[in-house]
Design a protein around this motif. Structure first.
Motif, short mmCIF file in Angstrom:
data_model
loop_
_atom_site.label_atom_id
_atom_site.label_comp_id
_atom_site.label_asym_id
_atom_site.label_seq_id
_atom_site.Cartn_x
_atom_site.Cartn_y
_atom_site.Cartn_z
N LEU A 11 17.80 -6.59 3.58
CA LEU A 11 17.97 -5.54 2.58
C LEU A 11 16.81 -4.54 2.59
N SER A 12 15.63 -5.00 2.99
CA SER A 12 14.46 -4.13 3.02
C SER A 12 14.38 -3.32 4.31
N GLY A 13 15.13 -3.78 5.33
CA GLY A 13 15.09 -3.09 6.60
C GLY A 13 13.82 -3.38 7.39
N VAL A 14 13.26 -4.57 7.16
CA VAL A 14 12.04 -4.94 7.88
C VAL A 14 12.25 -6.32 8.52
N THR A 18 7.56 -9.92 8.49
CA THR A 18 6.85 -8.98 7.61
C THR A 18 6.98 -9.43 6.16
N VAL A 19 8.20 -9.83 5.78
CA VAL A 19 8.40 -10.33 4.41
C VAL A 19 7.56 -11.58 4.17
N SER A 20 7.55 -12.47 5.17
CA SER A 20 6.78 -13.70 5.05
C SER A 20 5.29 -13.39 4.89
N ARG A 21 4.82 -12.42 5.68
CA ARG A 21 3.40 -12.03 5.59
C ARG A 21 3.09 -11.45 4.21
N TYR A 22 4.00 -10.67 3.67
CA TYR A 22 3.81 -10.09 2.34
C TYR A 22 3.72 -11.19 1.27
N GLY A 29 1.81 -2.70 5.31
CA GLY A 29 1.68 -1.28 4.97
C GLY A 29 2.19 -0.97 3.59
N GLU A 30 1.63 0.07 2.95
CA GLU A 30 1.98 0.39 1.56
C GLU A 30 3.45 0.75 1.40
N ALA A 31 4.01 1.52 2.32
CA ALA A 31 5.41 1.92 2.22
C ALA A 31 6.32 0.69 2.37
N THR A 32 5.98 -0.18 3.32
CA THR A 32 6.77 -1.40 3.53
C THR A 32 6.66 -2.32 2.32
N LYS A 33 5.46 -2.42 1.79
CA LYS A 33 5.22 -3.25 0.61
C LYS A 33 6.10 -2.81 -0.56
N LYS A 34 6.20 -1.51 -0.77
CA LYS A 34 7.01 -0.99 -1.88
C LYS A 34 8.50 -1.29 -1.67
N LYS A 35 8.96 -1.20 -0.42
CA LYS A 35 10.37 -1.50 -0.13
C LYS A 35 10.69 -2.96 -0.43
N ILE A 36 9.79 -3.86 0.00
CA ILE A 36 10.01 -5.29 -0.23
C ILE A 36 9.96 -5.60 -1.72
N GLU A 37 8.99 -5.02 -2.42
CA GLU A 37 8.86 -5.27 -3.87
C GLU A 37 10.09 -4.78 -4.62
N ARG A 38 10.65 -3.60 -4.18
CA ARG A 38 11.84 -3.06 -4.85
C ARG A 38 13.03 -4.00 -4.68
#
Length: 332
Positions: A11-14, A18-22, A29-38
């Motif tokens: 759903l995040s497109g990553v 990357t999700v596991s690392r978050y 990255g900040e943009a990726t972080k915001k997508k995952i958090e959303r």
């Protein structure tokens, strides 16, 4: 229904990594972080913190082993540990032993196999089997409620508390005293409280004191107390725990004995119920939740390589209520 990291990644497109690392606190990255958090916020996804801890280089699960769950002292201590660990971004894993020492040893090894970062043990006694387990684990272990020279400990100040309570009882004129304790295998409750009380007795010359032993159970105190009263006729019964004191009060009621007019009673613990019963119980209040917080803070310091004192004392307070008669004031 979102159940896995793969779903969040899709759903995040990553990438899943990357999700596991978050989730494990890694660099994203900040943009990726915001997508995952959303996506996490929109889906209500709850990470499996235990699985994360197992995979992480630095585990964040603290194993907490307790002797029983149906105890005011235990529940309050666990509340303190849990609240403090959550503030420090750690999780608590609880294991109950039902006061079975063999099961307690098994739980220590079991916790280690589950890759906990450290173990907080609400101990009743420390045996050679405990020490052997601690040595094999190679992870920090912290005792709460008991101490041993080879293990970090957070303890209640049983000795000084008992000494201060003893002085209070003596100041109220009591000279015929029954002390109802527990097995000396329990160093804190069975030994330290008795020793502290004995120190107070050394300050007067005309005391008649008898020491008795029971268990931690209210029912056994109810059975034990009548014979103490009939055989010794004390003016005060000093109980090593509030539960014992509650049993003693029940026993006096069944015998038609009035507290404190006929017999004074004291306890140790400061359980909430001791304030609302009649007569309210004079007792030593231990701050169990605070001790739990101190234990959690100390464990995290150990995990971060910081130095802590080998033994840390938690505070106490003598709570003076209705269950102790002032014999001096009555001129008896």
């Amino acid at each position: 229904m979102i159940k896995t990291i793969s779903d969040i990644a899709q759903l995040s497109g990553v990438a899943k990594s990357t999700v596991s690392r978050y989730l494990n606190g890694g660099s994203v990255g900040e943009a990726t972080k915001k997508k995952i958090e959303r996506v996490i916020k929109e889906t209500g996804y709850i990470p499996n913190t235990f699985a994360q801890s197992l995979k992480a280089k630095k585990p964040t699960i603290i194993g907490t082993i307790v002797p029983r769950l149906d105890s005011f002292a235990t529940s309050q201590t666990l509340i303190g540990i849990d609240e403090q660990l959550r503030e420090l971004n750690y999780q608590m894993l609880i294991s109950n032993t039902s006061q079975d020492l063999e099961r307690e040893i098994e739980n220590i090894y079991s916790m280690a196999r589950q890759k906990v970062a450290g173990i907080i043990l609400l101990a009743t006694q420390i045996t050679d089997a405990h020490l052997e387990a601690f040595e094999q684990l190679q992870i920090p272990v912290l005792l709460v409620g008991q101490q041993h020279e080879d293990v970090f400990s957070v303890i209640h100040n049983d000795y000084d508390a008992a000494y201060e309570l003893g002085r209070y009882i003596l100041a109220n004129g009591h000279r015929k005293i029954a002390f109802l304790g527990v097995t000396e295998k329990d160093i804190a409750v069975g030994v330290r409280r008795k020793e502290g009380f004995k120190r107070a007795l050394e300050e007067v010359d005309d005391c008649e004191v008898k020491f008795y032993e029971t268990s931690f159970k209210i029912d056994e105190a109810i059975e034990k107390v009548p014979s103490i009263i009939d055989e010794f006729h004390p003016t005060v019964l000093v109980c090593a725990t509030d539960n014992i004191a509650l049993g003693a009060i029940k026993a006096t009621h069944l015998k038609g004995i009035k507290v404190p007019a006929d017999l004074s009673i004291t306890g140790f613990g400061g359980y909430d119920v001791t304030e609302i019963i009649h007569p309210s119980l004079t007792t030593v209040k231990f701050f169990y939740a605070d001790a739990g917080k101190i234990a959690a803070q100390s464990m995290v310091k150990l995990l971060n390589g910081q130095t802590i004192a080998p033994v840390i004392l938690s505070k106490y307070k003598i709570t003076k209520r209705e269950s102790v008669d002032n014999i001096v004031a009555r001129g008896l």
